[in-house]
Each structure stands twice: as C-alpha cells, then as structure tokens.
Design an enzyme around this catalytic site. Structure first.
Site, PDB file in Angstrom:
ATOM      1  N   ASP A  34      -1.741  30.137  12.164  1.00  0.00           N
ATOM      2  CA  ASP A  34      -1.137  30.489  13.262  1.00  0.00           C
ATOM      3  C   ASP A  34      -2.659  30.953  14.741  1.00  0.00           C
ATOM      4  OD1 ASP A  34       1.286  30.570  12.279  1.00  0.00           O
ATOM      5  OD2 ASP A  34       0.571  33.455  11.278  1.00  0.00           O
ATOM      6  N   PHE A  43       0.825  -1.319  -0.145  1.00  0.00           N
ATOM      7  CA  PHE A  43      -0.006   0.076   0.314  1.00  0.00           C
ATOM      8  C   PHE A  43       1.305   1.274  -0.277  1.00  0.00           C
ATOM      9  CE2 PHE A  43       1.098  -1.578   4.401  1.00  0.00           C
ATOM     10  CZ  PHE A  43       1.032  -0.500   5.008  1.00  0.00           C
ATOM     11  N   ALA A  94       2.070   4.724   1.935  1.00  0.00           N
ATOM     12  CA  ALA A  94       1.859   5.404   3.240  1.00  0.00           C
ATOM     13  C   ALA A  94       3.456   6.206   3.145  1.00  0.00           C
ATOM     14  CB  ALA A  94       2.737   4.805   4.370  1.00  0.00           C
ATOM     15  N   HIS A 144      -1.469  27.948   5.987  1.00  0.00           N
ATOM     16  CA  HIS A 144      -1.331  27.645   7.545  1.00  0.00           C
ATOM     17  C   HIS A 144      -1.878  28.035   8.346  1.00  0.00           C
ATOM     18  CE1 HIS A 144       2.401  29.997   7.446  1.00  0.00           C
ATOM     19  NE2 HIS A 144       1.496  30.029   8.266  1.00  0.00           N
ATOM     20  N   HIS A 147       1.037  30.917  19.244  1.00  0.00           N
ATOM     21  CA  HIS A 147       2.187  30.358  17.974  1.00  0.00           C
ATOM     22  C   HIS A 147       3.184  31.727  18.646  1.00  0.00           C
ATOM     23  CE1 HIS A 147       4.661  30.724  14.755  1.00  0.00           C
ATOM     24  NE2 HIS A 147       4.299  31.521  13.754  1.00  0.00           N
TER      25      HIS A 147
END
Length: 279
Positions: A100, A84, A86, A98, A104
């Site tokens: 914050d 598989f 991964a 992303h 942070h």
C-alpha cells in the site's frame, strides 16, 4: 554468539549493503560488497508471501480476481492461440500479499512507482504477539510489546521494517476464517494501535511496517469503516505491506527483509514479493 554479537554482525552487514556509493565498507574493516554477498548467499531465505489466485481473502469492497489463459502449448485451450503459455490477470492493486503506497489513501502522495528501491531492503524487526492473539482475537499491539522487544534486543533500528507476528496467516486461504465475524457481522482480528505506530514512525523513524491480516486496523474498527491507523501510516508518506506470512519462521531481530514489487506508473498498490534473509 550472544544477542549483542548478533546485533553487531547484523548492523555491520546492513551497513555494507547500503553503502553502495563507496567501494568498501570501512566500518567493517574493508569488507566489500562482494564479500557481503558471499555472506548473504549462504544464509537461509524465508518467503513471507502468499501466492495469489482467484478466491483468496481480500478486503470486503474488492471484486475477485479473474484469470484467463490466453495462449497454451497445444491448440484448443488458449483463448487467443497456441505455441506458448501466457495468462491475463485482472485484479485490484491490493491483491494477496501487497504494498500500500501513500497515494492509496492520500491524493498527491507517492504512488507505487515513486517508492525508492533503497526502501526495499531493510533490517527486519518482528514483534511477536501471537500468544496474546490466540487468547484474544481483538488484540492490538501495545507499548509493552515494543518495550519488551527493546529490552531483549535493544533500540528498534532507524529505517527498519517492523512486522507484527500474530500467526493470523495460518487461517489462509479461508476468507471466513481470516475475517472471523460474529453473528452480528462484526469482524474480530488483531491490529496495530495508534500509540505504537506513532512511536515506531516518529520516535524510531522506521521505514515501513507490515502484518498478516487484511488490514492495519483491527476488525472491530474496520467493521465500522474505521481505517484511521492505515490512514496515519500512509498520510505520513510511508508504505506498508499487508497479508504477510511465515513470520513464525524468522527471528525477532537480526534478519533483513526484501520487500519488492512491480512498478506500475501511478500505481495505487500491487502484489508484492517479500522475503527475509536470516542471520
């Protein structure tokens, strides 16, 4: 439909989505959540997220991502075996598009897992300054920009997610292009201003904000390690999203934003998946 009509329709839809504790949204004439979903699923969705990988633009103090294939479909490729697919990802929390969280920058405030899911689907406000940025890469958002938005669309709604469109994301994935440094090593990219952030968070009471650059503060400030604007947002216990993209494909008003991310225990940040639902 005119601007007022679009604003009313968006407001009704947002109301229906958020009143999850009631079987019907009475302000919308008895429209159920199922009805709201039937409206939403027919709308256009726009992904505001960069795909992350090793080598993408990031803050100067962070190491690059490391990516390993642990298992592969056939033998001989995966580090640990076959059968598989991964992978193992090693990167800092602030990687790619992303979130914050307040923690942070501020010890004791909310970490990623403590951000309520109700803060993840919000009215989207896009303040477009890309033309000004094209003329001046050091441009910072002004109160005139906000007042012009409100002149065209009305008061910035309470609880909104406010994104600053600069089209800086069109420089992705070039690290040098995103930083735009001069011969002296000073970065030149746009940012927010303290005056506008205080107005948005304290007067308008928005929930969160986001931008296309690697930082809240403009490049001339971050080159001096001045992160006072990001500190202001996080210290006020709000979150932000950095390195957004495709803000040129969404309207200035009337859309919804979904800002979602994993739930690392005590997390200081994490890659996010952000998308807009257009009116």
């Amino acid at each position: 439909m005119g601007k007022i009509g679009r604003s009313i329709s968006a407001a009704v839809l947002v109301t229906c989505i958020f009143l999850i504790t009631a079987p019907y949204c009475m302000a919308a004439g008895g429209i159920s959540l199922e009805d709201a979903w039937n409206v939403i699923k027919e709308k256009k969705f726009v992904d505001l997220t960069h795909a992350f990988e090793p080598g993408i633009p990031h803050w100067k103090g962070f190491p690059d991502e490391k990516l390993e294939t642990l298992y592969w479909y056939e033998p001989g490729v995966g580090k640990l075996g076959a059968g598989f697919y991964a992978q193992a990802f090693t990167h800092v929390g602030q990687w790619g598009t992303h979130v914050d969280p307040p923690a942070h920058f501020v010890k004791g405030l909310r970490t990623v897992d403590q951000i309520d899911v109700k803060e993840m689907i919000l009215p989207l406000v896009v303040i477009d300054v890309h033309e000004a940025v094209a003329k001046n890469p050091d441009y910072t958002l002004s109160m005139d920009d906000i007042k012009n938005w409100e002149k065209n669309h009305g008061q910035i709604p309470e609880g909104a997610f406010v994104a600053m469109r600069t089209d800086w994301s069109k420089r992705w994935p070039g690290m040098d292009a995103m930083q735009n440094k001069d011969a002296n090593g000073i970065a030149h990219y746009p940012g927010w201003s303290m005056e506008t952030l205080k107005y948005l968070y304290e007067n308008c009471k928005i929930t969160a904000s986001g931008h296309e650059t690697t930082d809240t503060d403009p490049g001339v400030a971050t080159s001096k390690d001045d992160y006072s604007l990001e500190t202001y947002i996080l210290k006020s216990n709000h979150y932000q999203i950095e390195l957004l993209t495709h803000l040129d494909k969404v309207p200035e008003a009337g859309a919804l934003v979904v800002a979602s991310f994993p739930k690392p225990k005590g997390g200081s940040g994490f890659p996010a998946r952000v998308f807009a639902i257009l009116p």
